[in-house]
Design an enzyme around this catalytic site. Structure first.
Site, PDB file in Angstrom:
ATOM      1  N   ASP A  67       0.813  -1.221   0.000  1.00 31.03           N
ATOM      2  CA  ASP A  67       0.000   0.000   0.000  1.00 31.03           C
ATOM      3  C   ASP A  67       0.846   1.271   0.000  1.00 31.03           C
ATOM      4  O   ASP A  67       2.066   1.208   0.179  1.00 31.03           O
ATOM      5  CB  ASP A  67      -0.957   0.000   1.213  1.00 31.03           C
ATOM      6  CG  ASP A  67      -0.257  -0.399   2.514  1.00 31.03           C
ATOM      7  OD1 ASP A  67       0.983  -0.447   2.549  1.00 31.03           O
ATOM      8  OD2 ASP A  67      -0.964  -0.670   3.503  1.00 31.03           O
ATOM      9  N   ASP A 136      -7.596  -1.906  13.980  1.00 33.59           N
ATOM     10  CA  ASP A 136      -8.979  -2.248  13.621  1.00 33.59           C
ATOM     11  C   ASP A 136      -9.056  -3.553  12.810  1.00 33.59           C
ATOM     12  O   ASP A 136     -10.078  -3.860  12.203  1.00 33.59           O
ATOM     13  CB  ASP A 136      -9.655  -1.082  12.876  1.00 33.59           C
ATOM     14  CG  ASP A 136      -8.958  -0.730  11.556  1.00 33.59           C
ATOM     15  OD1 ASP A 136      -8.100  -1.521  11.102  1.00 33.59           O
ATOM     16  OD2 ASP A 136      -9.275   0.334  10.981  1.00 33.59           O
ATOM     17  N   HIS A 138      -7.173  -4.438  10.200  1.00 34.22           N
ATOM     18  CA  HIS A 138      -6.876  -4.394   8.759  1.00 34.22           C
ATOM     19  C   HIS A 138      -5.536  -5.018   8.392  1.00 34.22           C
ATOM     20  O   HIS A 138      -4.611  -5.051   9.180  1.00 34.22           O
ATOM     21  CB  HIS A 138      -6.977  -2.962   8.204  1.00 34.22           C
ATOM     22  CG  HIS A 138      -5.903  -2.007   8.644  1.00 34.22           C
ATOM     23  ND1 HIS A 138      -6.184  -0.735   9.072  1.00 34.22           N
ATOM     24  CD2 HIS A 138      -4.559  -2.120   8.686  1.00 34.22           C
ATOM     25  CE1 HIS A 138      -5.042  -0.117   9.355  1.00 34.22           C
ATOM     26  NE2 HIS A 138      -4.055  -0.930   9.147  1.00 34.22           N
ATOM     27  N   GLU A 143      -9.661  -1.519   5.396  1.00 34.15           N
ATOM     28  CA  GLU A 143     -10.357  -1.109   6.602  1.00 34.15           C
ATOM     29  C   GLU A 143     -11.647  -1.906   6.798  1.00 34.15           C
ATOM     30  O   GLU A 143     -12.139  -2.527   5.841  1.00 34.15           O
ATOM     31  CB  GLU A 143     -10.672   0.389   6.501  1.00 34.15           C
ATOM     32  CG  GLU A 143      -9.432   1.276   6.410  1.00 34.15           C
ATOM     33  CD  GLU A 143      -8.665   1.387   7.721  1.00 34.15           C
ATOM     34  OE1 GLU A 143      -8.504   0.374   8.429  1.00 34.15           O
ATOM     35  OE2 GLU A 143      -8.205   2.503   8.028  1.00 34.15           O
TER      36      GLU A 143
HETATM   37  C1  GLP Z   1      -0.571   0.574   8.506  1.00 32.59           C
HETATM   38  C2  GLP Z   1      -0.148  -0.316   7.335  1.00 32.59           C
HETATM   39  C3  GLP Z   1      -0.312  -1.775   7.657  1.00 32.59           C
HETATM   40  C4  GLP Z   1       0.317  -2.081   9.002  1.00 32.59           C
HETATM   41  C5  GLP Z   1      -0.356  -1.265  10.079  1.00 32.59           C
HETATM   42  C6  GLP Z   1       0.135  -1.563  11.465  1.00 32.59           C
HETATM   43  O1  GLP Z   1      -1.933   0.729   8.588  1.00 32.59           O
HETATM   44  N1  GLP Z   1      -0.897  -0.008   6.166  1.00 32.59           N
HETATM   45  O2  GLP Z   1       0.278  -2.554   6.631  1.00 32.59           O
HETATM   46  O3  GLP Z   1       0.212  -3.445   9.277  1.00 32.59           O
HETATM   47  O4  GLP Z   1      -0.100   0.095   9.764  1.00 32.59           O
HETATM   48  O5  GLP Z   1       1.258  -0.788  11.776  1.00 32.59           O
HETATM   49  P1  GLP Z   1       2.215  -1.057  12.992  1.00 32.59           P
HETATM   50  O6  GLP Z   1       3.042  -2.222  12.613  1.00 32.59           O
HETATM   51  O7  GLP Z   1       3.030   0.202  13.108  1.00 32.59           O
HETATM   52  O8  GLP Z   1       1.368  -1.307  14.185  1.00 32.59           O
END
Ligand code: GLP
Length: 260
Positions: A67, A136, A138, A143
């Protein structure tokens, strides 16, 4: 789903890097699906170490990122382009033509997204997809409410995600409200997935993802339908799993089985 529970963040990072390195050594021209966020950072650091000290070779590896924020140029320090070059690609022997990260600045989003999907297909599909998990539930930026069969497209971020990501920006208003993300359907086509989670603030989400109902409210739950997923969790992230002891027992038994 194979569930590996390790004591802490350092241990999950090492374990994940070992698995990625193993797959690269078995298939040097592997197609990797990569993720951003703070969770895979330790794994990327360990992969860099393996490249430098153990000659782990990235020269034939092809990558596709999950993404990118909509509206951020690749030079923006919070863009996922910047993140990936800064935290992995600049430190290993991969060339830019083998790296693919969705663009956050194209005009025709729909045409661009189908081009991205096509590029993955033409590369032979993703062999190993790395995934983190949002609070959440995802994966990527799928989402709650995203179709579980969705493809690469633009998504509107939830207020929780915007809030979670605000820590990386100077002020909350700067956090993008949209992103381009591979869909649940695109992710499910990867031949193997590696899901990483760390810390107690992920514990409830991890429980919903692994043991909850498969539903669009928690898009990572679609992984329950994938034939080859390894979830690597630390103690804190696994603390709400109802069958935690059983998962540990399974791993212990698997080890015995391999030895005998
Ligand atoms: C963002 C990314 C996800 C990732 C998530 C969690 O939303 N798009 O790919 O898994 O963050 O991030 P973190 O690893 O910092 O908790």
């Amino acid at each position: 789903m194979r569930i590996i529970i390790e004591p802490d963040y350092e241990a999950i990072s090492r374990k994940a890097a070992q698995i990625v390195a193993d797959r690269i050594r078995k298939k040097p021209d592997i197609v990797l699906g990569l993720a951003t966020g703070s969770t895979p950072l330790g794994m990327y650091q360990e992969l860099i170490r393996m490249h430098k000290e153990e000659s782990l070779d990235f020269s034939k590896v092809v990558t596709f990122n999950l993404d990118e924020y909509w509206g951020l140029p690749s030079s923006h320090p919070q863009s996922y382009h910047y993140f990936m070059w800064n935290n992995l690609f600049s430190h290993v022997n991969i060339t830019s033509e083998r790296v693919h990260i969705p663009s956050g600045t194209v005009n025709d989003v729909e045409a661009y997204c189908s081009w991205y999907e096509d590029k993955i297909k033409k590369a032979g599909g993703i062999d190993l997809q790395i995934l983190g998990i949002g609070r959440d539930g995802h994966i990527g930026f799928n989402e709650p409410g995203s179709s579980l069969g969705s493809r690469t497209r633009m998504k509107t971020l939830t207020p929780e995600t915007v809030e979670d990501n605000a820590r990386f920006f100077e002020n909350k208003d700067e956090v993008p409200k949209f992103a381009i993300t591979m869909g649940g359907g695109s992710i499910m086509e990867a031949k193997e997935c590696l899901l990483l989670a760390s810390g107690k603030n992920k514990a409830e989400t991890v429980q919903r993802c692994i043991e909850g109902p498969i539903c669009a409210e928690c898009t990572s739950s679609i992984l329950q339908l994938h034939p080859k997923v390894i979830a690597i969790l630390d103690e804190e992230a696994s603390q709400k799993l109802r069958r935690k002891e059983y998962y540990k027992y399974v791993e212990k038994m698997a080890l015995k089985f391999k030895k005998s």
